[in-house]
Write an enzyme that holds these catalytic residues in place. Sequence first.
Site, PDB file in Angstrom:
ATOM      1  N   SER A 119       1.271  -3.541  35.510  1.00  0.00           N
ATOM      2  CA  SER A 119       0.720  -4.539  34.589  1.00  0.00           C
ATOM      3  C   SER A 119       0.519  -5.880  35.274  1.00  0.00           C
ATOM      4  CB  SER A 119       1.701  -4.756  33.424  1.00  0.00           C
ATOM      5  OG  SER A 119       1.917  -3.558  32.734  1.00  0.00           O
ATOM      6  N   HIS A 140      -5.419  -0.068  36.465  1.00  0.00           N
ATOM      7  CA  HIS A 140      -4.609  -0.485  35.319  1.00  0.00           C
ATOM      8  C   HIS A 140      -5.190  -0.038  33.993  1.00  0.00           C
ATOM      9  CE1 HIS A 140      -2.877  -4.127  32.919  1.00  0.00           C
ATOM     10  NE2 HIS A 140      -2.147  -3.033  32.749  1.00  0.00           N
ATOM     11  N   GLU A 152      -8.528  -1.939  34.249  1.00  0.00           N
ATOM     12  CA  GLU A 152      -8.602  -3.106  35.130  1.00  0.00           C
ATOM     13  C   GLU A 152      -8.495  -2.625  36.578  1.00  0.00           C
ATOM     14  OE1 GLU A 152      -5.486  -5.915  34.161  1.00  0.00           O
ATOM     15  OE2 GLU A 152      -6.873  -7.594  34.157  1.00  0.00           O
ATOM     16  N   ASN A 190      -3.032  -9.286  31.172  1.00  0.00           N
ATOM     17  CA  ASN A 190      -1.666  -9.732  30.850  1.00  0.00           C
ATOM     18  C   ASN A 190      -1.414 -11.190  31.179  1.00  0.00           C
ATOM     19  OD1 ASN A 190      -0.810  -7.310  29.709  1.00  0.00           O
ATOM     20  ND2 ASN A 190      -0.606  -6.424  31.743  1.00  0.00           N
TER      21      ASN A 190
HETATM   22  C1  LIG Z   1       0.899  -4.145  28.858  1.00  0.00           C
HETATM   23  C2  LIG Z   1      -0.229  -3.846  29.744  1.00  0.00           C
HETATM   24  O1  LIG Z   1      -0.096  -3.728  30.949  1.00  0.00           O
HETATM   25  C3  LIG Z   1      -1.642  -3.765  29.199  1.00  0.00           C
HETATM   26  C4  LIG Z   1      -1.752  -3.250  27.805  1.00  0.00           C
HETATM   27  O2  LIG Z   1      -1.882  -2.094  27.557  1.00  0.00           O
HETATM   28  S1  LIG Z   1      -1.668  -4.427  26.583  1.00  0.00           S
HETATM   29  C5  LIG Z   1      -1.753  -3.501  25.132  1.00  0.00           C
HETATM   30  C6  LIG Z   1      -3.184  -3.099  24.831  1.00  0.00           C
HETATM   31  N1  LIG Z   1      -3.186  -2.333  23.603  1.00  0.00           N
HETATM   32  C7  LIG Z   1      -3.349  -2.897  22.403  1.00  0.00           C
HETATM   33  O3  LIG Z   1      -3.569  -4.098  22.286  1.00  0.00           O
HETATM   34  C8  LIG Z   1      -3.239  -1.961  21.242  1.00  0.00           C
HETATM   35  C9  LIG Z   1      -3.497  -2.669  19.952  1.00  0.00           C
HETATM   36  N2  LIG Z   1      -3.436  -1.668  18.868  1.00  0.00           N
HETATM   37  C10 LIG Z   1      -4.503  -0.857  18.578  1.00  0.00           C
HETATM   38  O4  LIG Z   1      -5.551  -0.908  19.173  1.00  0.00           O
HETATM   39  C11 LIG Z   1      -4.312   0.138  17.464  1.00  0.00           C
HETATM   40  O5  LIG Z   1      -3.224  -0.272  16.662  1.00  0.00           O
HETATM   41  C12 LIG Z   1      -4.020   1.562  17.982  1.00  0.00           C
HETATM   42  C13 LIG Z   1      -5.273   2.139  18.657  1.00  0.00           C
HETATM   43  C14 LIG Z   1      -2.841   1.585  18.949  1.00  0.00           C
HETATM   44  C15 LIG Z   1      -3.670   2.412  16.805  1.00  0.00           C
HETATM   45  O6  LIG Z   1      -4.825   2.418  15.979  1.00  0.00           O
HETATM   46  P1  LIG Z   1      -4.673   2.164  14.406  1.00  0.00           P
HETATM   47  O7  LIG Z   1      -5.948   2.568  13.775  1.00  0.00           O
HETATM   48  O8  LIG Z   1      -4.180   0.810  14.160  1.00  0.00           O
HETATM   49  O9  LIG Z   1      -3.526   3.088  13.962  1.00  0.00           O
HETATM   50  P2  LIG Z   1      -3.531   4.646  13.931  1.00  0.00           P
HETATM   51  O10 LIG Z   1      -4.388   5.141  12.794  1.00  0.00           O
HETATM   52  O11 LIG Z   1      -2.103   5.005  13.990  1.00  0.00           O
HETATM   53  O12 LIG Z   1      -4.203   5.110  15.306  1.00  0.00           O
HETATM   54  C16 LIG Z   1      -5.615   5.234  15.397  1.00  0.00           C
HETATM   55  C17 LIG Z   1      -5.815   6.399  16.227  1.00  0.00           C
HETATM   56  O13 LIG Z   1      -5.259   6.151  17.533  1.00  0.00           O
HETATM   57  C18 LIG Z   1      -4.331   7.179  17.835  1.00  0.00           C
HETATM   58  N3  LIG Z   1      -3.141   6.638  18.465  1.00  0.00           N
HETATM   59  C19 LIG Z   1      -2.333   5.706  17.969  1.00  0.00           C
HETATM   60  N4  LIG Z   1      -1.322   5.504  18.808  1.00  0.00           N
HETATM   61  C20 LIG Z   1      -1.501   6.367  19.850  1.00  0.00           C
HETATM   62  C21 LIG Z   1      -0.789   6.654  21.038  1.00  0.00           C
HETATM   63  N5  LIG Z   1       0.323   5.988  21.333  1.00  0.00           N
HETATM   64  N6  LIG Z   1      -1.259   7.600  21.884  1.00  0.00           N
HETATM   65  C22 LIG Z   1      -2.387   8.268  21.583  1.00  0.00           C
HETATM   66  N7  LIG Z   1      -3.111   8.069  20.469  1.00  0.00           N
HETATM   67  C23 LIG Z   1      -2.670   7.105  19.621  1.00  0.00           C
HETATM   68  C24 LIG Z   1      -3.885   7.755  16.520  1.00  0.00           C
HETATM   69  O14 LIG Z   1      -3.712   9.132  16.753  1.00  0.00           O
HETATM   70  C25 LIG Z   1      -5.019   7.514  15.595  1.00  0.00           C
HETATM   71  O15 LIG Z   1      -5.816   8.660  15.542  1.00  0.00           O
HETATM   72  P3  LIG Z   1      -5.762   9.432  14.142  1.00  0.00           P
HETATM   73  O16 LIG Z   1      -6.415   8.480  13.152  1.00  0.00           O
HETATM   74  O17 LIG Z   1      -6.513  10.680  14.398  1.00  0.00           O
HETATM   75  O18 LIG Z   1      -4.273   9.617  13.853  1.00  0.00           O
HETATM   76  N1  LIG Z   2       3.626  -0.070  28.214  1.00  0.00           N
HETATM   77  C1  LIG Z   2       2.401  -0.553  28.262  1.00  0.00           C
HETATM   78  O1  LIG Z   2       1.796  -0.963  27.248  1.00  0.00           O
HETATM   79  C2  LIG Z   2       1.707  -0.595  29.571  1.00  0.00           C
HETATM   80  C3  LIG Z   2       2.416  -0.451  30.757  1.00  0.00           C
HETATM   81  N2  LIG Z   2       1.747  -0.487  31.956  1.00  0.00           N
HETATM   82  C4  LIG Z   2       2.472  -0.307  33.224  1.00  0.00           C
HETATM   83  O2  LIG Z   2       2.612   1.098  33.432  1.00  0.00           O
HETATM   84  C5  LIG Z   2       3.874   1.368  34.083  1.00  0.00           C
HETATM   85  C6  LIG Z   2       4.688   2.297  33.204  1.00  0.00           C
HETATM   86  O3  LIG Z   2       4.902   1.645  31.972  1.00  0.00           O
HETATM   87  P1  LIG Z   2       5.473   2.502  30.733  1.00  0.00           P
HETATM   88  O4  LIG Z   2       4.883   3.860  30.727  1.00  0.00           O
HETATM   89  O5  LIG Z   2       5.366   1.655  29.530  1.00  0.00           O
HETATM   90  O6  LIG Z   2       7.024   2.608  31.159  1.00  0.00           O
HETATM   91  P2  LIG Z   2       8.110   3.581  30.537  1.00  0.00           P
HETATM   92  O7  LIG Z   2       9.410   2.864  30.631  1.00  0.00           O
HETATM   93  O8  LIG Z   2       7.634   4.123  29.237  1.00  0.00           O
HETATM   94  O9  LIG Z   2       8.088   4.816  31.560  1.00  0.00           O
HETATM   95  C7  LIG Z   2       8.430   4.648  32.913  1.00  0.00           C
HETATM   96  C8  LIG Z   2       8.721   6.047  33.414  1.00  0.00           C
HETATM   97  O10 LIG Z   2       8.905   6.009  34.826  1.00  0.00           O
HETATM   98  C9  LIG Z   2      10.033   6.800  35.115  1.00  0.00           C
HETATM   99  N3  LIG Z   2      10.599   6.472  36.422  1.00  0.00           N
HETATM  100  C10 LIG Z   2      11.479   5.489  36.729  1.00  0.00           C
HETATM  101  N4  LIG Z   2      11.758   5.540  38.051  1.00  0.00           N
HETATM  102  C11 LIG Z   2      11.020   6.563  38.567  1.00  0.00           C
HETATM  103  C12 LIG Z   2      10.872   7.128  39.866  1.00  0.00           C
HETATM  104  N5  LIG Z   2      11.541   6.612  40.891  1.00  0.00           N
HETATM  105  N6  LIG Z   2      10.032   8.185  40.023  1.00  0.00           N
HETATM  106  C13 LIG Z   2       9.357   8.710  38.969  1.00  0.00           C
HETATM  107  N7  LIG Z   2       9.461   8.231  37.698  1.00  0.00           N
HETATM  108  C14 LIG Z   2      10.281   7.161  37.523  1.00  0.00           C
HETATM  109  C15 LIG Z   2      10.986   6.488  33.979  1.00  0.00           C
HETATM  110  O11 LIG Z   2      12.026   7.452  33.924  1.00  0.00           O
HETATM  111  P3  LIG Z   2      13.420   6.930  33.304  1.00  0.00           P
HETATM  112  O12 LIG Z   2      13.118   6.601  31.860  1.00  0.00           O
HETATM  113  O13 LIG Z   2      14.330   8.092  33.487  1.00  0.00           O
HETATM  114  O14 LIG Z   2      13.805   5.707  34.107  1.00  0.00           O
HETATM  115  C16 LIG Z   2      10.022   6.583  32.808  1.00  0.00           C
HETATM  116  O15 LIG Z   2       9.871   7.936  32.404  1.00  0.00           O
HETATM  117  C17 LIG Z   2       4.536   0.007  34.325  1.00  0.00           C
HETATM  118  O16 LIG Z   2       4.189  -0.438  35.607  1.00  0.00           O
HETATM  119  C18 LIG Z   2       3.884  -0.867  33.246  1.00  0.00           C
HETATM  120  O17 LIG Z   2       3.883  -2.234  33.583  1.00  0.00           O
HETATM  121  C19 LIG Z   2       0.379  -0.642  32.037  1.00  0.00           C
HETATM  122  C20 LIG Z   2      -0.347  -0.756  30.882  1.00  0.00           C
HETATM  123  C21 LIG Z   2       0.262  -0.775  29.577  1.00  0.00           C
END
Ligand SMILES: CC(=O)CC(=O)SCCNC(=O)CCNC(=O)[C@H](O)C(C)(C)COP(=O)(O)OP(=O)(O)OC[C@H]1O[C@@H](n2cnc3c(N)ncnc32)[C@H](O)[C@@H]1OP(=O)(O)O
Ligand SMILES: NC(=O)C1=CN([C@@H]2O[C@H](COP(=O)(O)OP(=O)(O)OC[C@H]3O[C@@H](n4cnc5c(N)ncnc54)[C@H](OP(=O)(O)O)[C@@H]3O)[C@@H](O)[C@H]2O)C=CC1
Length: 291
Positions: A119, A140, A152, A190
């Site tokens: 991220s 990403h 990304e 992010n």
């Molecule tokens: C942190 C990082 O590094 C970068 C990032 O990712 S930042 C985070 C970016 N993501 C966001 O901002 C997500 C914001 N939220 C959303 O877009 C929506 O809430 C969402 C798409 C997650 C869910 O959509 P929603 O319409 O609000 O709810 P919901 O009806 O439960 O889901 C819509 C569809 O997406 C699917 N969905 C929801 N969560 C899911 C998941 N975790 N995995 C797979 N599919 C999923 C659902 O199955 C649903 O399909 P159905 O209608 O057939 O059930």
């Molecule tokens: N969460 C989000 O919304 C997003 C996250 N990301 C990025 O994606 C990556 C994963 O995030 P996310 O899936 O949320 O994290 P989670 O905590 O859900 O999953 C991380 C996984 O990696 C496993 N793990 C830890 N150490 C090792 C290793 N040495 N070898 C193999 N597997 C390992 C963990 O196992 P255990 O639990 O046993 O430690 C766990 O199953 C991060 O870099 C995050 O910043 C990118 C976009 C969106």
Amino acid sequence: MEINTVGVIGAGQMGVGIAHVFAAAGYDVRLMDVAPAALSTAVARIDAAMDRQIGRGQMDAAGKAVALARIATAGDAEALGPCDLIIEAATEDEAVKRRIFESVAPFLAPHTLLTSNTSSISITRLASATDRPERFMGFHFMNPAPIMPLVELIRGIATDEATFETLRALVVRLGKTPASAEDFPAFIVNRILLPMINEAIYTLYEGVGTVEAIDTALRLGANHPMGPLQLADFIGLDTCLAIMHVLHDGLADTKYRPCPLLVKYVEAGWLGRKAKRGFYDYRGETPVPTR
Ligand SMILES: CC(=O)CC(=O)SCCNC(=O)CCNC(=O)[C@H](O)C(C)(C)COP(=O)(O)OP(=O)(O)OC[C@H]1O[C@@H](n2cnc3c(N)ncnc32)[C@H](O)[C@@H]1OP(=O)(O)O
Ligand SMILES: NC(=O)C1=CN([C@@H]2O[C@H](COP(=O)(O)OP(=O)(O)OC[C@H]3O[C@@H](n4cnc5c(N)ncnc54)[C@H](OP(=O)(O)O)[C@@H]3O)[C@@H](O)[C@H]2O)C=CC1
């Protein structure tokens, strides 16, 4: 460069989602994790997510069966040998990621592209821990990967043009949209999103609003699909904190200091949805605010 077999390291929420995306798009997938429990639930989670796609008319039962058959799980790096592309999606911890790259390198073919779904962490620094900085990139995906259209792309200082072009074309082939970011802390998404989430946590911490009021305000007031605290729980509070540390350390600006309440929740193990408790309690039928 031809990509046929994709290795995904880390079977957490992102690794599972990315494996789902590639299997559904016709690629052979090797999903690897150190935790056998994570692997055993991974395929079940993809199965359920594909059922949702069938429900949405985006896939049929035959397509699901073929896609699931393309996914092989593995507990060790040796299984990644045939991969043309590796996507690391393990914990947002630089030391963990560097150890993974060092441990998988001996098993990878010379042509294999090595990427991280990080991220926020410096791609240039991660690349320097590998045997192939020219073929290393930030790749990403957004959460949930099967739904979010953006990927990304982040080049390290050594990434070559062929690697970038191969991954950019791959994103388009997946039916997603690439956005190119320079290798600065937390890239684009992010750099903007997490300070907003951190500010929402400060709003709660200072008593400006309750969890429910804050999320309702942004959902109905700014048309966000999820409120910022709901989104923080969805991302994972440990990941949110890790990203704020990368911003704070990397940009040396106090505006990125993580909210003390976020620190406390992570210290308590309240990591959000994946721990069944964060700003909401997920143990019941519907999520209940915890403040
Ligand atoms: C942190 C990082 O590094 C970068 C990032 O990712 S930042 C985070 C970016 N993501 C966001 O901002 C997500 C914001 N939220 C959303 O877009 C929506 O809430 C969402 C798409 C997650 C869910 O959509 P929603 O319409 O609000 O709810 P919901 O009806 O439960 O889901 C819509 C569809 O997406 C699917 N969905 C929801 N969560 C899911 C998941 N975790 N995995 C797979 N599919 C999923 C659902 O199955 C649903 O399909 P159905 O209608 O057939 O059930
Ligand atoms: N969460 C989000 O919304 C997003 C996250 N990301 C990025 O994606 C990556 C994963 O995030 P996310 O899936 O949320 O994290 P989670 O905590 O859900 O999953 C991380 C996984 O990696 C496993 N793990 C830890 N150490 C090792 C290793 N040495 N070898 C193999 N597997 C390992 C963990 O196992 P255990 O639990 O046993 O430690 C766990 O199953 C991060 O870099 C995050 O910043 C990118 C976009 C969106």
